[in-house]
Design an enzyme around this catalytic site. Structure first.
Site, PDB file in Angstrom:
ATOM      1  CG  HIS A  17      -1.930  -1.016   1.336  1.00 54.14           C
ATOM      2  ND1 HIS A  17      -2.129  -1.772   2.462  1.00 54.14           N
ATOM      3  CD2 HIS A  17      -2.862  -1.436   0.434  1.00 54.14           C
ATOM      4  CE1 HIS A  17      -3.128  -2.610   2.257  1.00 54.14           C
ATOM      5  NE2 HIS A  17      -3.586  -2.437   1.033  1.00 54.14           N
ATOM      6  CE  LYS A  41     -21.659 -10.261  12.349  1.00 52.92           C
ATOM      7  NZ  LYS A  41     -22.881 -10.869  11.892  1.00 52.92           N
ATOM      8  NE  ARG A  90      -2.905  -7.115  -4.990  1.00 54.33           N
ATOM      9  CZ  ARG A  90      -3.706  -7.075  -3.952  1.00 54.33           C
ATOM     10  NH1 ARG A  90      -3.235  -7.267  -2.761  1.00 54.33           N
ATOM     11  NH2 ARG A  90      -4.989  -6.864  -4.095  1.00 54.33           N
ATOM     12  CB  SER A 127      -4.437  -6.587   4.175  1.00 52.42           C
ATOM     13  OG  SER A 127      -3.946  -5.333   3.826  1.00 52.42           O
TER      14      SER A 127
HETATM   15  P1  ADP Z   1      -9.505  -3.976  -0.692  1.00 49.12           P
HETATM   16  O1  ADP Z   1     -10.056  -3.447   0.574  1.00 49.12           O
HETATM   17  O2  ADP Z   1      -9.936  -3.235  -1.920  1.00 49.12           O
HETATM   18  O3  ADP Z   1      -9.515  -5.465  -0.824  1.00 49.12           O
HETATM   19  P2  ADP Z   1      -6.822  -3.396   0.231  1.00 49.12           P
HETATM   20  O4  ADP Z   1      -7.167  -2.522   1.386  1.00 49.12           O
HETATM   21  O5  ADP Z   1      -6.094  -4.660   0.545  1.00 49.12           O
HETATM   22  O6  ADP Z   1      -7.993  -3.663  -0.735  1.00 49.12           O
HETATM   23  O7  ADP Z   1      -5.936  -2.575  -0.780  1.00 49.12           O
HETATM   24  C1  ADP Z   1      -6.358  -1.352  -1.274  1.00 49.12           C
HETATM   25  C2  ADP Z   1      -5.737  -1.086  -2.612  1.00 49.12           C
HETATM   26  O8  ADP Z   1      -4.323  -0.999  -2.458  1.00 49.12           O
HETATM   27  C3  ADP Z   1      -5.969  -2.205  -3.622  1.00 49.12           C
HETATM   28  O9  ADP Z   1      -7.152  -2.040  -4.309  1.00 49.12           O
HETATM   29  C4  ADP Z   1      -4.778  -2.036  -4.532  1.00 49.12           C
HETATM   30  O10 ADP Z   1      -5.056  -0.987  -5.425  1.00 49.12           O
HETATM   31  C5  ADP Z   1      -3.702  -1.561  -3.597  1.00 49.12           C
HETATM   32  N1  ADP Z   1      -2.822  -2.644  -3.157  1.00 49.12           N
HETATM   33  C6  ADP Z   1      -3.039  -3.584  -2.228  1.00 49.12           C
HETATM   34  N2  ADP Z   1      -1.967  -4.384  -2.078  1.00 49.12           N
HETATM   35  C7  ADP Z   1      -1.041  -3.934  -2.932  1.00 49.12           C
HETATM   36  C8  ADP Z   1       0.280  -4.344  -3.289  1.00 49.12           C
HETATM   37  N3  ADP Z   1       0.861  -5.388  -2.746  1.00 49.12           N
HETATM   38  N4  ADP Z   1       0.911  -3.617  -4.219  1.00 49.12           N
HETATM   39  C9  ADP Z   1       0.315  -2.579  -4.801  1.00 49.12           C
HETATM   40  N5  ADP Z   1      -0.914  -2.154  -4.541  1.00 49.12           N
HETATM   41  C10 ADP Z   1      -1.597  -2.819  -3.620  1.00 49.12           C
END
Ligand code: ADP
Length: 165
Positions: A17, A41, A90, A127
């Site tokens: 992120h 949840k 990704r 995450s």
């Molecule tokens: P969501 O809640 O949409 O599942 P996340 O909170 O995990 O997504 O991630 C938010 C955004 O951050 C993703 O939509 C993606 O654009 C970006 N993102 C997440 N992980 C990565 C990563 N490893 N490398 C680059 N961008 C990422």
């Protein structure tokens, strides 16, 4: 002034992120990291905790701010006068869903989605995977900021002790 939003649930923020936020902050004058706080949840961290960790992680950027949003991202963009959404891509598996979402968002309001390819060292990072690996005792210290790692271990301990809420 060119402004963009980096949306997500950030449960918790990872180095992947931060990589995307770093690159968005170089492309735009102002970046708002928008933390989705819709009820779910399956979140490990509360909205307040997720926002707090992002604020800490983004402290070094003078053009990045953090905000919570509920409801539609496009409504948040309209309220904030933002016309660009930055998403990290990704792998090809992200593409179908992200394309559909980008097209839907463009059909709802005047907003463009900008895809930034993930740096190769973070292409496996999510995450959900960080939480899963940490839950089973794997070392994720290289994948999240140090202070997030500490909070993650504490939170998982709390959850194991039965204080899962
Ligand atoms: P969501 O809640 O949409 O599942 P996340 O909170 O995990 O997504 O991630 C938010 C955004 O951050 C993703 O939509 C993606 O654009 C970006 N993102 C997440 N992980 C990565 C990563 N490893 N490398 C680059 N961008 C990422």
């Amino acid at each position: 002034m060119r402004r963009a939003v980096c949306p997500g649930s950030f449960d918790p923020v990872t180095n992947g992120h931060i990589d995307i936020v770093t690159r968005a902050s170089a492309l735009f004058d102002e970046v708002v990291v928008a933390v989705g706080v819709n009820k779910s949840k399956s979140r490990l961290f509360s909205p307040e905790d997720r926002i707090e960790m992002l604020e800490e992680a983004c402290r070094g950027f003078d053009n990045v701010s953090v905000a919570g949003f509920s409801g539609l991202l496009t409504t948040f963009c309209e309220e904030q006068g933002i016309h660009a959404i930055v998403k990290g891509l990704r792998a090809v598996t992200d593409f179908d869903y992200e394309l559909q979402m980008a097209q839907m968002n463009a059909s709802l309001t005047d907003v463009e989605t900008v895809f930034v390819p993930t740096s190769p060292e973070y292409s496996f990072l999510a995450s959900s995977l960080v939480k899963e690996v940490a839950m089973f005792g794997g070392d994720v210290s290289g994948l999240v900021p140090a202070f997030v790692h500490e909070r993650l271990l504490v939170r998982l301990r709390e959850q194991r002790a039965g204080n899962g809420s």
